[in-house]
Design an enzyme around this catalytic site. Structure first.
Site, short mmCIF file in Angstrom:
data_model
loop_
_atom_site.label_atom_id
_atom_site.label_comp_id
_atom_site.label_asym_id
_atom_site.label_seq_id
_atom_site.Cartn_x
_atom_site.Cartn_y
_atom_site.Cartn_z
N HIS A 184 74.17 -24.61 17.64
CA HIS A 184 74.33 -26.06 17.54
C HIS A 184 75.48 -26.57 18.41
O HIS A 184 75.54 -27.77 18.71
CB HIS A 184 74.56 -26.48 16.08
CG HIS A 184 73.29 -26.54 15.29
ND1 HIS A 184 72.74 -25.43 14.69
CD2 HIS A 184 72.44 -27.57 15.02
CE1 HIS A 184 71.63 -25.78 14.07
NE2 HIS A 184 71.42 -27.07 14.27
N GLU A 213 63.72 -24.00 13.64
CA GLU A 213 64.94 -23.30 13.24
C GLU A 213 64.73 -22.42 12.02
O GLU A 213 65.30 -21.32 11.93
CB GLU A 213 66.06 -24.31 13.00
CG GLU A 213 66.58 -24.94 14.28
CD GLU A 213 67.60 -26.03 14.06
OE1 GLU A 213 68.21 -26.48 15.05
OE2 GLU A 213 67.79 -26.45 12.90
#
Length: 226
Positions: free
Chosen positions: A171, A138
Site C-alpha cells: 500500500h 487483495e
C-alpha cells in the site's frame, strides 16, 4: 484449461494476475488521464473476476489447509461475521491510527486514501475499483494465495504475519502497522470460516464505508480537526 490445479499453481496464477493488474496503469499512461482511470478500473474488475473464476474452477483440488480444517462454515455465520467484520475492521483501523498518533505525533491521515478519493472525484467510475475490484483481488492474493501456500511449511499464524506484512508494504502509505493489523484481522476472518468470502465481504464493506465517509466530508466541506 486452468482447472483441477493444486493450491500452489492457483496461487501462482493469482499472484501473477494481480501483478499484471497492479502495473496495468502504466500501459495507459500515453493516453488521457480519463482513459487511464477507465482502463485501470476495467482491469481491476476483470482481475477480480479472473481470480473468482480460478477459485471456483479449482475449489476442490486447490483447497487450503485453513479451508479444510474450518468448522464454522455455515453461510449464515459467514454473512454475519463478514458484516460485523466491516465495523470491527474500522474500529481496529481507528485504534491503530490513534496509537500511531500518540507515539509519533503525526496526524492520522492516509495519503493512499486521499489519492484514491481525488481519483474518484475526477472519475466516479473508479469507485468500482476501490470498493469491489481491489479488495477482492487483495483477499485472494494476500489471504488465500499467500497464506494457503506459506502455511504448508510454517502453519497459519506465521503465514498470516508474513502476508499481512506484505499487504501493508504494497500500500506504500507510511502507516505500516495500520495495514498490517487490518491484514491480520482479515486473515483471522478467513481462518474462522475457511471461506475467503468472509474477509472479502468485510474488506469490500469497509472500503465502501470509508469512501462514502470521505466523499460526504468533501461535498459537505467539512474539515477533520487537526
Amino acid at each position: 484449461m486452468l482447472t483441477n490445479l493444486s493450491i500452489k499453481k492457483v496461487s501462482l496464477a493469482t499472484v501473477l494476475l494481480y501483478l499484471l493488474v497492479f502495473f496495468s496503469p502504466y500501459a495507459f499512461q500515453p493516453f488521457s488521464p480519463n482513459l487511464v482511470i477507465l482502463g485501470t478500473t476495467v482491469t481491476y474488475i476483470l482481475g477480480a473476476a479472473g481470480m473468482i473464476w480460478l477459485y471456483m474452477k479449482n475449489k476442490k483440488s486447490a483447497a487450503t489447509i485453513t479451508e479444510r480444517e474450518a468448522k464454522l462454515t455455515s453461510p449464515v455465520f459467514i454473512f454475519l461475521l463478514g458484516i460485523s467484520g466491516i465495523f470491527l475492521a474500522m474500529i481496529i483501523q481507528a485504534v491503530v491510527f490513534s496509537i500511531e498518533t500518540a507515539i509519533t505525533g503525526e496526524q492520522p491521515s492516509s495519503q493512499n486514501t486521499q489519492n484514491i478519493i481525488a481519483i474518484i472525484l475526477a472519475n466516479p467510475l473508479f469507485i468500482l475499483a476501490t470498493t469491489i475490484g481491489g479488495p477482492i483481488m487483495e483477499e485472494f492474493v494476500f489471504r488465500r494465495s499467500m497464506i494457503g501456500t506459506i502455511e504448508t511449511y510454517s502453519g497459519f499464524w506465521l503465514a498470516a504475519v508474513i502476508s499481512s506484512a506484505l499487504f501493508s508494504v504494497i500500500h506504500q502509505d507510511g502507516h505500516f502497522f495500520v495495514y498490517f493489523f487490518m491484514g491480520l484481522f482479515f486473515a483471522i476472518l478467513y481462518k474462522m470460516t475457511g471461506k475467503i468470502w468472509t474477509s472479502i465481504l468485510a474488506h469490500c464493506g469497509m472500503n465502501t464505508l470509508v469512501v462514502i465517509a470521505q466523499l460526504i466530508l468533501h461535498y459537505a466541506n467539512i474539515e477533520l480537526p487537526q
